[in-house]
Design a protein around this motif. Structure first.
Motif, PDB file in Angstrom:
ATOM      1  N   ASN A 174       3.582   2.421  -0.181  1.00 20.53           N
ATOM      2  CA  ASN A 174       2.144   2.512  -0.438  1.00 20.53           C
ATOM      3  C   ASN A 174       1.612   1.253  -1.107  1.00 20.53           C
ATOM      4  N   ALA A 175       2.381   0.700  -2.033  1.00 21.63           N
ATOM      5  CA  ALA A 175       1.931  -0.500  -2.741  1.00 21.63           C
ATOM      6  C   ALA A 175       1.810  -1.688  -1.794  1.00 21.63           C
ATOM      7  N   ASN A 176       2.646  -1.712  -0.742  1.00 19.00           N
ATOM      8  CA  ASN A 176       2.622  -2.825   0.207  1.00 19.00           C
ATOM      9  C   ASN A 176       1.579  -2.665   1.306  1.00 19.00           C
ATOM     10  N   THR A 177       1.137  -1.438   1.532  1.00 17.29           N
ATOM     11  CA  THR A 177       0.229  -1.195   2.660  1.00 17.29           C
ATOM     12  C   THR A 177      -1.156  -0.738   2.236  1.00 17.29           C
ATOM     13  N   ARG A 178      -1.337  -0.432   0.979  1.00 21.63           N
ATOM     14  CA  ARG A 178      -2.605   0.126   0.513  1.00 21.63           C
ATOM     15  C   ARG A 178      -3.198  -0.762  -0.565  1.00 21.63           C
ATOM     16  N   ILE A 179      -4.490  -0.973  -0.484  1.00 16.26           N
ATOM     17  CA  ILE A 179      -5.182  -1.716  -1.532  1.00 16.26           C
ATOM     18  C   ILE A 179      -5.528  -0.748  -2.660  1.00 16.26           C
TER      19      ILE A 179
END
Length: 246
Positions: A174-179
């Motif tokens: 999530n941290a890599n794909t979501r702002i």
């Protein structure tokens, strides 16, 4: 429904015959909360939303005066929480600390409620979280601080992780794909950013007075006092808000 239309509905109700006229009316203005989540509590968008809410309250007061009920009305203005800025730079990657296949994460952030799939793993999971404790605090259910008021509730999971103010509990994916941006709430309610506010006006309330902070659970007792109602059993106390009364 537009803000002015909400006010118009309230004013129409207050012009009903006495027998059918409501004695308590609530309405919610959501724009500040929505913009705070989307753009952050310090954003220009929130300032615009605050100005709109202020204008709406001015319209409400003008209308209450127009129908000649203003001297007899109590107005209580409050919120259910504060808000703080969040970002991708302040994250807690839960999957880097424990094996998520071993748990059910019932809620994520800023409070992760963790139920081990096997109760026997409870202590080991807690120790892993405790040994990596940074930018968060972890508690076994029995040790959850009393001000959260959930340690003895049957629905409270075995482990609670609460992020430090401004941090987000998430996963690496999530941290890599979501702002992660804007604003969030739900942190420790003792944090200044989490505080709500209270503004009151009416014939039984003091004017031009600033009182010491009080918990929102006491507002119910104040409302029942102003309405001359006997309160149902609750965790609030009129003594905690008596300083606002004349």
């Amino acid at each position: 429904m537009p803000h002015d239309a909400r006010v118009d509905t309230v004013i129409n109700w207050l012009q009903n015959p006495f027998e059918t006229r409501p004695t308590m009316i609530t309405f919610y203005l959501s724009q500040v909360d929505s913009y705070g989540h989307r753009y952050g509590p310090e954003s220009d968008s929130v300032k615009v939303a605050l100005k709109e809410v202020d204008r709406t309250l001015g319209y409400l007061i003008d209308e209450l005066k127009r129908i000649e009920v203003w001297p007899n009305v109590h107005i209580l203005i409050t919120s259910d929480h504060g808000m703080t800025e969040v970002s991708n730079e302040r994250v807690i990657l839960l999957d880097k600390i424990i094996d998520l296949d071993l748990v059910d994460v019932i809620d994520w952030s800023p409070v992760a409620m963790i139920e081990p799939k096997d109760f026997a793993n409870r202590n080991a999971l807690y120790e892993k979280l405790k040994s990596s404790e940074s930018n968060y605090k972890v508690f076994m259910k029995r040790d959850i601080p009393s001000h959260y008021r959930i340690a003895n509730h049957p629905r409270t999971p075995e482990i609670m992780v609460i992020a430090d103010i401004g941090y987000t509990i998430t996963t690496s994916q999530n941290a890599n794909t979501r702002i992660i941006s804007g604003g969030a709430h739900g942190y420790d309610n003792r944090e200044p950013d989490m505080r709500s506010f209270f503004l009151g006006y009416g014939p039984n309330l003091k004017q031009n007075t600033i009182v010491e902070p009080f918990q929102s659970i006491h507002v119910y007792e104040l409302m029942t006092n102003l309405l001359n109602l006997t309160p149902a059993k609750n965790n609030g106390s009129l003594d905690s808000v008596r300083t606002v009364l004349r």
